[in-house]
Design a protein around this motif. Structure first.
Motif, PDB file in Angstrom:
ATOM      1  N   LYS A 140       6.888  -8.303 -15.112  1.00 39.13           N
ATOM      2  CA  LYS A 140       8.313  -7.946 -15.013  1.00 39.13           C
ATOM      3  C   LYS A 140       8.946  -8.448 -13.727  1.00 39.13           C
ATOM      4  CE  LYS A 140       7.913  -3.726 -17.797  1.00 39.13           C
ATOM      5  NZ  LYS A 140       8.144  -2.254 -17.841  1.00 39.13           N
ATOM      6  N   ASN A 141       8.166  -9.146 -12.885  1.00 44.03           N
ATOM      7  CA  ASN A 141       8.680  -9.608 -11.586  1.00 44.03           C
ATOM      8  C   ASN A 141       9.304  -8.449 -10.803  1.00 44.03           C
ATOM      9  OD1 ASN A 141       7.867 -12.123 -12.401  1.00 44.03           O
ATOM     10  ND2 ASN A 141       9.878 -13.091 -12.277  1.00 44.03           N
ATOM     11  N   THR A 142       8.609  -7.347 -10.810  1.00 40.26           N
ATOM     12  CA  THR A 142       9.145  -6.141 -10.185  1.00 40.26           C
ATOM     13  C   THR A 142       8.080  -5.481  -9.306  1.00 40.26           C
ATOM     14  OG1 THR A 142      10.647  -5.741 -12.042  1.00 40.26           O
ATOM     15  CG2 THR A 142      10.174  -3.868 -10.617  1.00 40.26           C
ATOM     16  N   VAL A 143       8.515  -5.042  -8.144  1.00 43.72           N
ATOM     17  CA  VAL A 143       7.659  -4.307  -7.214  1.00 43.72           C
ATOM     18  C   VAL A 143       8.212  -2.898  -7.075  1.00 43.72           C
ATOM     19  CG1 VAL A 143       6.946  -4.132  -4.799  1.00 43.72           C
ATOM     20  CG2 VAL A 143       6.856  -6.334  -5.975  1.00 43.72           C
ATOM     21  N   TYR A 144       7.310  -1.944  -7.019  1.00 41.97           N
ATOM     22  CA  TYR A 144       7.692  -0.538  -6.922  1.00 41.97           C
ATOM     23  C   TYR A 144       7.203   0.054  -5.600  1.00 41.97           C
ATOM     24  CZ  TYR A 144       8.103  -1.304 -11.933  1.00 41.97           C
ATOM     25  OH  TYR A 144       8.432  -1.814 -13.163  1.00 41.97           O
ATOM     26  N   LEU A 145       7.915   1.024  -5.123  1.00 43.99           N
ATOM     27  CA  LEU A 145       7.478   1.791  -3.966  1.00 43.99           C
ATOM     28  C   LEU A 145       7.564   3.265  -4.345  1.00 43.99           C
ATOM     29  CD1 LEU A 145       6.524   1.544  -0.994  1.00 43.99           C
ATOM     30  CD2 LEU A 145       8.895   2.026  -0.338  1.00 43.99           C
ATOM     31  N   GLN A 146       6.412   3.850  -4.609  1.00 37.68           N
ATOM     32  CA  GLN A 146       6.353   5.273  -4.914  1.00 37.68           C
ATOM     33  C   GLN A 146       6.284   6.047  -3.606  1.00 37.68           C
ATOM     34  OE1 GLN A 146       6.420   6.935  -7.980  1.00 37.68           O
ATOM     35  NE2 GLN A 146       6.553   8.771  -6.698  1.00 37.68           N
ATOM     36  N   MET A 147       7.245   6.907  -3.392  1.00 31.94           N
ATOM     37  CA  MET A 147       7.347   7.642  -2.135  1.00 31.94           C
ATOM     38  C   MET A 147       7.169   9.131  -2.420  1.00 31.94           C
ATOM     39  SD  MET A 147      10.509   5.602  -0.334  1.00 31.94           S
ATOM     40  CE  MET A 147      11.739   6.309  -1.425  1.00 31.94           C
ATOM     41  N   ASN A 148       6.094   9.684  -1.922  1.00 30.87           N
ATOM     42  CA  ASN A 148       5.798  11.103  -2.100  1.00 30.87           C
ATOM     43  C   ASN A 148       5.854  11.824  -0.754  1.00 30.87           C
ATOM     44  OD1 ASN A 148       5.257  10.575  -4.836  1.00 30.87           O
ATOM     45  ND2 ASN A 148       3.080  10.206  -4.420  1.00 30.87           N
ATOM     46  N   SER A 149       5.900  13.140  -0.824  1.00 37.26           N
ATOM     47  CA  SER A 149       5.926  13.973   0.384  1.00 37.26           C
ATOM     48  C   SER A 149       6.975  13.473   1.367  1.00 37.26           C
ATOM     49  CB  SER A 149       4.544  13.991   1.047  1.00 37.26           C
ATOM     50  OG  SER A 149       3.557  14.458   0.165  1.00 37.26           O
TER      51      SER A 149
END
Length: 122
Positions: A76-85
């Motif tokens: 998908k040519n996509t980067v994710y940044l999962q941000m917790n806490s």
């Protein structure tokens, strides 16, 4: 036309989570690393995390290690940044950017998105 489009920002309470997305187009995604940067009011922009699209290597700033996770969907040519806490000090405009390698300095990142606001309330 090269484009990096961030999404997923918003307002969240401390301790909550958000997932940012960076959709890339107009360049060969697999040839680049994608980094996340952030800039808080009155502060310099800082690197947060980076992922190499070619081998999946990841890097994190000490301030986010253990809380943020970067990932890439090359299909998908996509980067994710999962941000917790999330903490109030994570409040900033978050930008994604593309460079040949994660370890290049910020000035050598070739392409930048427009940014997405993340606000963490206490």
């Amino acid at each position: 036309e090269v484009q990096l489009v961030e999404s997923g920002g918003g307002l969240v309470q401390a301790g909550g989570s958000l997932r940012l997305s960076c959709a890339a187009s107009g360049f060969t995604f697999d040839d680049y690393a994608i980094g996340w940067f952030r800039q808080a009011p009155g502060k310099e922009r800082e690197g947060v995390s980076c992922i190499s699209s070619s081998d999946g290597s990841t890097y994190y700033a000490d301030s986010v290690k253990g809380r943020f996770t970067i990932s890439s969907d090359n299909a998908k040519n996509t980067v994710y940044l999962q941000m917790n806490s999330l903490k109030p000090e994570d409040t900033a405009v978050y930008y994604c950017a593309a460079a040949r390698h994660c370890r290049l300095p910020e000035i050598e990142y070739d392409y930048w998105g427009q940014g997405t606001q993340v606000t963490v309330s206490s």
